[in-house]
Motif scaffolding. Structure first.
Motif, PDB file in Angstrom:
ATOM      1  N   LYS A 118       0.742  -1.358  -0.104  1.00  0.00           N
ATOM      2  CA  LYS A 118      -0.044  -0.044  -0.077  1.00  0.00           C
ATOM      3  C   LYS A 118       0.626   1.156   0.004  1.00  0.00           C
ATOM      4  O   LYS A 118       0.713   2.097  -0.535  1.00  0.00           O
ATOM      5  N   PHE A 119       2.017   1.160   0.684  1.00  0.00           N
ATOM      6  CA  PHE A 119       2.854   2.436   0.930  1.00  0.00           C
ATOM      7  C   PHE A 119       3.419   2.899  -0.580  1.00  0.00           C
ATOM      8  O   PHE A 119       3.418   3.678  -0.893  1.00  0.00           O
ATOM      9  N   GLU A 120       4.050   1.583  -1.390  1.00  0.00           N
ATOM     10  CA  GLU A 120       4.339   1.765  -2.582  1.00  0.00           C
ATOM     11  C   GLU A 120       3.452   2.044  -3.428  1.00  0.00           C
ATOM     12  O   GLU A 120       3.874   2.968  -4.546  1.00  0.00           O
ATOM     13  N   LEU A 121       2.234   1.851  -3.379  1.00  0.00           N
ATOM     14  CA  LEU A 121       1.177   2.228  -4.414  1.00  0.00           C
ATOM     15  C   LEU A 121       0.733   3.735  -4.200  1.00  0.00           C
ATOM     16  O   LEU A 121      -0.166   3.959  -4.671  1.00  0.00           O
ATOM     17  N   GLY A 122       1.235   4.028  -3.035  1.00  0.00           N
ATOM     18  CA  GLY A 122       0.759   5.416  -2.619  1.00  0.00           C
ATOM     19  C   GLY A 122      -0.678   5.327  -1.743  1.00  0.00           C
ATOM     20  O   GLY A 122      -1.440   6.464  -1.642  1.00  0.00           O
ATOM     21  N   CYS A 123      -1.053   3.950  -1.322  1.00  0.00           N
ATOM     22  CA  CYS A 123      -2.435   4.076  -0.826  1.00  0.00           C
ATOM     23  C   CYS A 123      -2.331   4.019   0.931  1.00  0.00           C
ATOM     24  O   CYS A 123      -3.299   4.444   1.539  1.00  0.00           O
ATOM     25  N   GLY A 124      -1.239   3.861   1.626  1.00  0.00           N
ATOM     26  CA  GLY A 124      -0.957   4.043   2.707  1.00  0.00           C
ATOM     27  C   GLY A 124      -0.210   5.143   3.320  1.00  0.00           C
ATOM     28  O   GLY A 124       0.324   5.840   2.576  1.00  0.00           O
ATOM     29  N   LYS A 239       0.985  -8.717 -15.897  1.00  0.00           N
ATOM     30  CA  LYS A 239       0.039  -9.767 -15.188  1.00  0.00           C
ATOM     31  C   LYS A 239      -0.122  -9.310 -13.663  1.00  0.00           C
ATOM     32  O   LYS A 239      -0.969  -9.535 -13.049  1.00  0.00           O
ATOM     33  N   CYS A 240       0.795  -8.841 -13.080  1.00  0.00           N
ATOM     34  CA  CYS A 240       0.992  -8.662 -11.551  1.00  0.00           C
ATOM     35  C   CYS A 240      -0.043  -7.614 -11.260  1.00  0.00           C
ATOM     36  O   CYS A 240      -0.235  -6.481 -11.642  1.00  0.00           O
ATOM     37  N   LEU A 241      -0.948  -7.855 -10.127  1.00  0.00           N
ATOM     38  CA  LEU A 241      -1.971  -7.096  -9.719  1.00  0.00           C
ATOM     39  C   LEU A 241      -1.595  -5.717  -9.232  1.00  0.00           C
ATOM     40  O   LEU A 241      -2.025  -4.713  -9.508  1.00  0.00           O
ATOM     41  N   GLU A 242      -0.318  -5.621  -8.735  1.00  0.00           N
ATOM     42  CA  GLU A 242       0.262  -4.308  -8.357  1.00  0.00           C
ATOM     43  C   GLU A 242       0.585  -3.260  -9.352  1.00  0.00           C
ATOM     44  O   GLU A 242       0.269  -2.077  -9.400  1.00  0.00           O
ATOM     45  N   THR A 243       1.130  -3.881 -10.359  1.00  0.00           N
ATOM     46  CA  THR A 243       1.555  -2.944 -11.463  1.00  0.00           C
ATOM     47  C   THR A 243       0.505  -3.075 -12.466  1.00  0.00           C
ATOM     48  O   THR A 243       0.643  -1.854 -13.380  1.00  0.00           O
ATOM     49  N   SER A 244      -0.320  -3.924 -12.713  1.00  0.00           N
ATOM     50  CA  SER A 244      -1.117  -3.693 -13.913  1.00  0.00           C
ATOM     51  C   SER A 244      -2.785  -3.045 -13.494  1.00  0.00           C
ATOM     52  O   SER A 244      -3.279  -2.418 -14.218  1.00  0.00           O
ATOM     53  N   LYS A 245      -2.884  -3.590 -12.049  1.00  0.00           N
ATOM     54  CA  LYS A 245      -4.269  -2.982 -11.591  1.00  0.00           C
ATOM     55  C   LYS A 245      -4.095  -2.119 -10.534  1.00  0.00           C
ATOM     56  O   LYS A 245      -5.219  -1.462  -9.979  1.00  0.00           O
ATOM     57  N   CYS A 249      -1.287  -6.405  -3.277  1.00  0.00           N
ATOM     58  CA  CYS A 249      -1.050  -8.031  -3.243  1.00  0.00           C
ATOM     59  C   CYS A 249      -0.181  -8.610  -2.254  1.00  0.00           C
ATOM     60  O   CYS A 249      -0.242  -8.813  -1.016  1.00  0.00           O
ATOM     61  N   SER A 250       1.182  -8.605  -2.670  1.00  0.00           N
ATOM     62  CA  SER A 250       2.282  -9.059  -1.903  1.00  0.00           C
ATOM     63  C   SER A 250       2.083 -10.532  -1.572  1.00  0.00           C
ATOM     64  O   SER A 250       2.481 -10.723  -0.476  1.00  0.00           O
ATOM     65  N   LEU A 262       9.630 -10.298  -2.904  1.00  0.00           N
ATOM     66  CA  LEU A 262      10.164 -10.215  -4.509  1.00  0.00           C
ATOM     67  C   LEU A 262       9.378  -9.052  -5.158  1.00  0.00           C
ATOM     68  O   LEU A 262      10.237  -8.478  -6.066  1.00  0.00           O
ATOM     69  N   ARG A 263       8.307  -8.390  -5.056  1.00  0.00           N
ATOM     70  CA  ARG A 263       7.685  -7.443  -5.555  1.00  0.00           C
ATOM     71  C   ARG A 263       8.424  -6.244  -5.057  1.00  0.00           C
ATOM     72  O   ARG A 263       8.766  -5.042  -5.844  1.00  0.00           O
ATOM     73  N   HIS A 264       8.810  -6.036  -3.787  1.00  0.00           N
ATOM     74  CA  HIS A 264       9.165  -4.865  -3.144  1.00  0.00           C
ATOM     75  C   HIS A 264      10.632  -4.955  -2.572  1.00  0.00           C
ATOM     76  O   HIS A 264      10.814  -5.258  -1.504  1.00  0.00           O
ATOM     77  N   PRO A 265      11.676  -5.495  -3.532  1.00  0.00           N
ATOM     78  CA  PRO A 265      13.040  -5.970  -2.801  1.00  0.00           C
ATOM     79  C   PRO A 265      13.572  -4.977  -1.727  1.00  0.00           C
ATOM     80  O   PRO A 265      14.471  -5.638  -0.967  1.00  0.00           O
ATOM     81  N   ASP A 266      13.317  -3.875  -1.728  1.00  0.00           N
ATOM     82  CA  ASP A 266      13.970  -2.703  -0.838  1.00  0.00           C
ATOM     83  C   ASP A 266      13.534  -3.057   0.494  1.00  0.00           C
ATOM     84  O   ASP A 266      14.314  -2.490   1.486  1.00  0.00           O
TER      85      ASP A 266
END
Length: 309
Positions: A118-124, A239-245, A249-250, A262-266
């Motif tokens: 959520k934080f990476e997507l700007g939602c949190g 296909k990834c829900l986080e990047t496509s929609k 998810c995570s 895997l999605r947010h290795p940092d």
């Protein structure tokens, strides 16, 4: 059958076969030193400490290190996910937890992974960084397993014998089998019957994060695994829900036993150098966006964490 169950069966089968050979006196060794007769290979860490202890170049030890380096280059830490008995014993420990405790641990990992997404997507994080665990989650810059590895090597050089082998959980597991067999077969009651299993239980119970925080063998494979580029999980952003929609998810981070995000290795505790090729992330992805090709195609590689670049 789920792949996680297959991995457990494979690891348990390998352990049982070697344990039976050990009890029956068939020269197959153990996971700490395996193989028939002159083809035996030492545990790579044991091989290094053997040469340090003897202060000589041991051909068998060199052979073991070379073979291990090639296998890690090809398959990363697959040994940890498919062969090592410690994760299997960890699952037995988890089996005795109360259902409530298991749910709490799973929920805590799920919440942490979703917070990061959520934080990476700007939602949190809208209520301030203190409200979101993603803002607090930072990978340790220094890997504690490398300190344990250094300590194992240094103590061997100082005392003249492989000190870590006395507390290695793999060695203790086989030693437990052996002392109990001698107890029931020959009534050989010694202090080892109590001491060896007790040491193993202490490591599994009180060092719950043994594989990701303490194991020097995992630390050694981590150093070599940084050069591996085969059989690594990659994400299809289309296909990834986080990047496509833009949907948090995570699931891949939730199921990873190696603590890799895997999605947010940092934000993960570990990098892809610790990937055990267990395929859990591939099976868990709801969008089938994760694959594990032999070699990732150009433009298919996962975003690397800073200390992997």
């Amino acid at each position: 059958m789920k792949l996680s169950k297959i991995r457990t069966i494979v690891a348990a089968a390998v352990f049982c076969i070697l344990a039976v050979c050990l009890i029956a006196g068939i020269n197959m060794g153990t996971l700490s030193g395996f193989g028939p007769g002159s083809f035996g290979a030492l545990c790579p860490l044991g091989a290094i400490t053997t040469m340090l202890a003897t202060k000589t170049l041991v051909p068998r030890a060199v052979f073991s290190i070379v073979i291990m380096a090639l296998l890690v280059f090809l398959f990363g830490r697959a040994f940890c996910g498919w062969i090592c008995p410690v994760p299997v014993l960890g699952k037995l420990r988890a089996f005795f937890r109360s259902p409530k405790k298991r749910r709490e641990l799973e929920q805590a990992k799920r919440d942490e992974a979703l917070d990061i997404a959520k934080f990476e997507l700007g939602c949190g994080g809208k209520g301030g960084c203190e409200s979101c665990s993603a803002c607090k989650q930072q990978r340790a810059k220094l890997d504690s397993r490398h300190y344990v590895l250094g300590g194992a090597l240094l103590s061997t050089a100082i005392f003249g014998f492989p000190v870590f082998c006395l507390v290695c959980p793999i060695g203790l597991t086989f030693a437990t089998v052996l002392v109990f067999w001698r107890l029931f077969a020959n009534a050989d009651m010694t202090v080892a019957v109590v001491l060896i299993p007790l040491m193993l239980i202490i490591e599994l119970v009180f060092l719950r994060k043994w594989c990701t925080r303490f194991c020097p063998m995992a630390g050694l494979m981590n150093l070599m695994g940084r050069f591996s580029r085969t059989f690594k999980p990659v994400i299809d952003d289309a296909k990834c829900l986080e990047t496509s929609k833009g949907t948090p998810c995570s699931r891949c981070a939730m199921v990873c036993e190696a603590d890799i995000n895997l999605r947010h290795p940092d934000y993960g505790e570990r990098t892809l150098a610790d990937c055990t090729r267990c395929n859990a992330c591939v099976d868990a992805c709801p969008a089938n966006a994760i694959a594990m090709p032999v070699v990732a195609k150009r433009g298919q590689a996962v975003k690397l964490a800073p200390n992997e670049r």
